[in-house]
Design a protein around this motif. Structure first.
Motif, PDB file in Angstrom:
ATOM      1  N   ARG A   1       5.545  92.148  16.051  1.00 47.46           N
ATOM      2  CA  ARG A   1       4.859  91.567  17.205  1.00 47.46           C
ATOM      3  C   ARG A   1       5.825  90.770  18.070  1.00 47.46           C
ATOM      4  NH1 ARG A   1       1.442  92.111  21.193  1.00 47.46           N
ATOM      5  NH2 ARG A   1       0.356  90.177  21.796  1.00 47.46           N
ATOM      6  N   TRP A   2       6.746  90.026  17.414  1.00 52.77           N
ATOM      7  CA  TRP A   2       7.746  89.255  18.152  1.00 52.77           C
ATOM      8  C   TRP A   2       8.638  90.180  18.986  1.00 52.77           C
ATOM      9  CZ3 TRP A   2      13.120  89.342  17.794  1.00 52.77           C
ATOM     10  CH2 TRP A   2      13.783  88.323  18.492  1.00 52.77           C
ATOM     11  N   MET A   3       9.065  91.318  18.371  1.00 50.88           N
ATOM     12  CA  MET A   3       9.904  92.275  19.088  1.00 50.88           C
ATOM     13  C   MET A   3       9.144  92.865  20.280  1.00 50.88           C
ATOM     14  SD  MET A   3      11.721  94.212  15.875  1.00 50.88           S
ATOM     15  CE  MET A   3      12.374  95.518  16.899  1.00 50.88           C
ATOM     16  N   GLU A   4       7.847  93.152  20.101  1.00 49.03           N
ATOM     17  CA  GLU A   4       7.037  93.717  21.177  1.00 49.03           C
ATOM     18  C   GLU A   4       6.937  92.741  22.353  1.00 49.03           C
ATOM     19  OE1 GLU A   4       2.329  94.868  21.936  1.00 49.03           O
ATOM     20  OE2 GLU A   4       3.118  94.764  19.883  1.00 49.03           O
ATOM     21  N   LEU A   5       6.665  91.462  22.045  1.00 45.58           N
ATOM     22  CA  LEU A   5       6.539  90.464  23.109  1.00 45.58           C
ATOM     23  C   LEU A   5       7.890  90.163  23.753  1.00 45.58           C
ATOM     24  CD1 LEU A   5       4.015  87.968  21.476  1.00 45.58           C
ATOM     25  CD2 LEU A   5       3.565  89.584  23.325  1.00 45.58           C
ATOM     26  N   SER A   6       8.954  90.134  22.933  1.00 44.22           N
ATOM     27  CA  SER A   6      10.290  89.864  23.474  1.00 44.22           C
ATOM     28  C   SER A   6      10.720  90.964  24.421  1.00 44.22           C
ATOM     29  CB  SER A   6      11.309  89.721  22.337  1.00 44.22           C
ATOM     30  OG  SER A   6      11.007  88.605  21.530  1.00 44.22           O
ATOM     31  N   GLU A   7      10.421  92.213  24.050  1.00 43.11           N
ATOM     32  CA  GLU A   7      10.787  93.346  24.910  1.00 43.11           C
ATOM     33  C   GLU A   7      10.018  93.281  26.223  1.00 43.11           C
ATOM     34  OE1 GLU A   7      10.984  98.242  24.711  1.00 43.11           O
ATOM     35  OE2 GLU A   7      10.315  97.077  22.988  1.00 43.11           O
ATOM     36  N   LYS A   8       8.744  92.891  26.147  1.00 48.78           N
ATOM     37  CA  LYS A   8       7.942  92.777  27.363  1.00 48.78           C
ATOM     38  C   LYS A   8       8.450  91.626  28.241  1.00 48.78           C
ATOM     39  CE  LYS A   8       3.186  92.375  29.018  1.00 48.78           C
ATOM     40  NZ  LYS A   8       1.767  92.216  28.631  1.00 48.78           N
ATOM     41  N   ALA A   9       8.827  90.526  27.590  1.00 49.22           N
ATOM     42  CA  ALA A   9       9.352  89.378  28.340  1.00 49.22           C
ATOM     43  C   ALA A   9      10.659  89.728  29.020  1.00 49.22           C
ATOM     44  CB  ALA A   9       9.550  88.183  27.410  1.00 49.22           C
ATOM     45  N   GLU A  50       8.264  82.301  16.977  1.00 49.84           N
ATOM     46  CA  GLU A  50       9.652  82.070  16.581  1.00 49.84           C
ATOM     47  C   GLU A  50       9.777  81.067  15.434  1.00 49.84           C
ATOM     48  OE1 GLU A  50      11.722  81.220  20.179  1.00 49.84           O
ATOM     49  OE2 GLU A  50      11.620  83.279  20.906  1.00 49.84           O
ATOM     50  N   PRO A  51       9.165  79.862  15.523  1.00 46.71           N
ATOM     51  CA  PRO A  51       9.233  78.964  14.359  1.00 46.71           C
ATOM     52  C   PRO A  51       8.463  79.500  13.152  1.00 46.71           C
ATOM     53  CG  PRO A  51       7.825  78.033  16.079  1.00 46.71           C
ATOM     54  CD  PRO A  51       8.504  79.213  16.672  1.00 46.71           C
ATOM     55  N   GLU A  52       7.395  80.284  13.413  1.00 50.34           N
ATOM     56  CA  GLU A  52       6.614  80.841  12.315  1.00 50.34           C
ATOM     57  C   GLU A  52       7.439  81.854  11.523  1.00 50.34           C
ATOM     58  OE1 GLU A  52       2.266  83.003  11.620  1.00 50.34           O
ATOM     59  OE2 GLU A  52       2.854  82.259  13.611  1.00 50.34           O
ATOM     60  N   LEU A  53       8.237  82.668  12.222  1.00 53.15           N
ATOM     61  CA  LEU A  53       9.105  83.626  11.530  1.00 53.15           C
ATOM     62  C   LEU A  53      10.119  82.909  10.654  1.00 53.15           C
ATOM     63  CD1 LEU A  53       9.771  86.253  14.359  1.00 53.15           C
ATOM     64  CD2 LEU A  53       8.446  86.594  12.279  1.00 53.15           C
ATOM     65  N   GLN A  54      10.709  81.838  11.183  1.00 53.37           N
ATOM     66  CA  GLN A  54      11.676  81.075  10.389  1.00 53.37           C
ATOM     67  C   GLN A  54      11.006  80.472   9.167  1.00 53.37           C
ATOM     68  OE1 GLN A  54      15.090  80.833  10.913  1.00 53.37           O
ATOM     69  NE2 GLN A  54      14.933  79.987   8.852  1.00 53.37           N
TER      70      GLN A  54
END
Length: 581
Positions: free
Chosen positions: A571-579, A525-529
């Motif tokens: 990758r963030w969307m994939e992990l967020s969906e799994k979470a 999340e901070p890396e994307l920003q």
């Protein structure tokens, strides 16, 4: 077409809730309406139902088309009987309508037709309101939070009815499983605008993420263009030619476009108090109401990391048990022993009874002027901002808050007490889906015990590790099943659940992130920003560069950075969906 809304505007004096929005509803379309609390979902429904007039714009109906509306809090005569209330809402009067009214009430388990409305519980009043909406023959059925206060049997029954409903449907609900099973289109209300998605709720989450990514990319391009054109204008551009005039006019047009609104995330952080090994010891607890046993000889030890879901039909005693543990009620026999270090936070529906003229900031200050968090000690006003109440809103009366905003305030007041045992009574009622997701993540990290009364399948599967089931005659049974597994064995076979093709992903047993995946998600999340900030810096550098070799080098860097951002976002969307399950 059943109805159409054209350029609707609604402003309550705090900014436009609806800002020139348009919508067309056609036959047999089933729309689920989503958005954060206070976004304007109920306002839109009231305008379409004709209960509220817009400041501007029109609503047009097809010839002979009719609407039936379930509002959140209907006001009826408390001295009328249940049957009288339902019959008063029927379009026609006669034996046929009375038979239908009795049939619907029976299916909703309201068998005492002579019961006065003023003697009904919240769940019973909700079922009466639902019967009033269903008895009206209509072309468009509008339902505002129909699952609130309903037990699981009733939710499954309503799912079945609406899945077979062959007319148009417009429904506001925060029950994610219900949305996936009943609707086939999603309408999002966001900062005064409407966004339509021709998909179910699971597809909506993916399409929204894609829309936001495209909007951010478009905004970056717009700002880069404006920076470049501003330099040209500052150098003394003269409107001597048609081309120059068009260029200057385009600059002013793009300058007038409001900047993309970056929604602030809800921050639900507090520091719980130290909790010892002794938490709650319940022994041979008994409690009855009017000689009806709600809890009979119940014993249980609650551990410091308990995650307990409490389920059962309306009126069975779930809230009574929470109030007994919170020491708001005294046991009629048996004991409840709390550990010396226990600090209980009880999240109930008490905010509904508060003075609507009280200011938001004063309500929160009753719980404390400051709160200790991981970031240090912060004020009540700062905590309100974390819960998405901007400073100018904090001085407004509670009466202007939506139902979901009041629930969010109630949650804030509980967390400001730094509890180490949380008692949550229907926490998912009225809370919007983004807030529910943050709450679920907060409970994952909460260093204490959590007991939750809920009928939300997704929430219980996501948060709770075992269930406490209320059975007839005050018997309580513990099970280590997930809520979905429990329903498969009990409610679903009898309730004839909707067809398999509408079974939603969230109804499955939750999938937890591994420790490394959780760490990766937190770092992403901070890396994307940071990557987005670097892109903006490159855009600024390119706008100020005249030399071609340097411009080519910056362009190559930007392309590589953009590709990296896209990979990280996926990758963030994939992990967020799994979470999220």
């Amino acid at each position: 077409m059943i109805c159409s809304a054209n350029n609707l505007v609604r402003d309550y004096g705090m900014g436009k809730v609806l800002d020139h929005v348009s919508l067309v509803i056609n036959e047999k379309e089933k729309w689920g309406v989503v958005g954060v609390n206070g976004a304007g979902k109920s306002t839109l429904l009231r305008i379409l139902a004709g209960a509220e007039q817009p400041d501007a714009g029109t609503v047009s109906w097809g010839p002979g088309k009719t609407v039936s509306w379930l509002q959140q809090d209907p006001q009826w005569d408390p001295q009328q009987t249940v049957l009288q209330v339902v019959l008063s809402q029927a379009r026609k009067q006669g034996e046929t309508e009375e038979y239908e009214a009795r049939s619907i009430l029976t299916q909703l388990k309201m068998n005492d037709f002579s019961q006065l409305l003023g003697q009904c519980s919240g769940g019973q009043r909700r079922r009466v309101a639902l019967a009033c909406a269903l008895i009206r023959d209509c072309d468009l059925l509008i339902l505002d939070e129909p699952t609130n206060h309903l037990d699981q049997q009733m939710i499954l029954w309503l799912e079945k009815q609406l899945s077979r409903f062959n007319k148009a449907l417009l429904i506001v609900t925060h029950d994610r499983v219900f949305l996936d099973r009943v609707t086939d289109r999603i309408l999002e209300v966001d900062h005064g605008h409407l966004y339509a998605y021709q998909t179910d709720f699971s597809g909506f989450l993916q399409q929204k993420a894609q829309r936001l990514a495209e909007e951010r990319a478009s905004e970056r391009k717009r700002l880069a263009y404006l920076r470049k054109e501003a330099q040209w204008i500052r150098r003394g551009a003269q409107a001597r030619s048609t081309k120059s005039k068009d260029r200057i006019e385009r600059f002013h047009q793009l300058s007038a476009v409001p900047r993309l609104h970056n929604a602030k995330p809800l921050v639900m952080g507090s520091v719980s108090s130290h909790l010892g090994s002794s938490v709650v010891d319940i022994r041979k607890l008994c409690y009855s109401v009017q000689e009806k046993p709600l809890i009979d000889q119940f014993s249980m030890l609650i551990g410091r990391h308990e995650r307990l879901g409490i389920i059962g039909e309306n009126g069975c005693g779930k809230t009574t048990l929470l109030r007994l543990i919170a020491q708001q009620l005294k046991p009629q026999s048996g004991t409840i022993q709390l550990g010396e270090t226990v600090r209980i936070g009880y999240f109930s529906q008490e905010l509904q009874e508060l003075d609507p003229s009280m200011r938001i900031i004063d309500l929160v200050r009753q719980a404390g002027e400051t709160i200790r968090t991981e970031d240090g000690e912060i004020s009540a006003s700062q905590m309100l901002q974390r819960f998405l109440f901007e400073p100018h809103r904090q001085w407004q009366p509670l009466g202007l808050c939506s139902g979901g905003e009041k629930r969010r305030l109630g949650l804030l007041r509980v967390l400001m007490q730094a509890p180490n045992v949380l008692l949550l009574d229907e926490p998912t009622n009225d809370l919007d889906i983004p807030t529910l997701m943050v709450l679920e993540e907060f409970l994952d990290e909460f260093d204490g015990a959590v007991l939750a009364v809920s009928h939300d399948r997704y929430f219980l599967d996501r948060v709770c590790e075992r269930l406490l089931v209320f059975e007839p005659q005050g018997k309580l049974t513990l099970t280590h099943q997930s809520y979905s597994e429990f329903l498969q064995q009990t409610c679903l076979p009898a309730a004839a659940a909707p067809s398999a093709q509408k079974t939603s992903q969230p109804s499955k047993t939750r999938i937890r992130l591994t420790y490394m995946e959780k760490r990766e998600l937190e770092e992403l999340e901070p890396e994307l920003q940071q990557l987005q900030d670097q892109l903006e810096q490159l855009d600024q550098a390119m706008a100020q560069t005249q030399a071609y070799p340097q411009l080519q080098q910056l362009s190559d860097q930007r392309r590589q950075l953009s590709d990296l951002l896209e990979q990280k976002t996926e990758r963030w969307m994939e992990l967020s969906e799994k979470a999220g399950g």
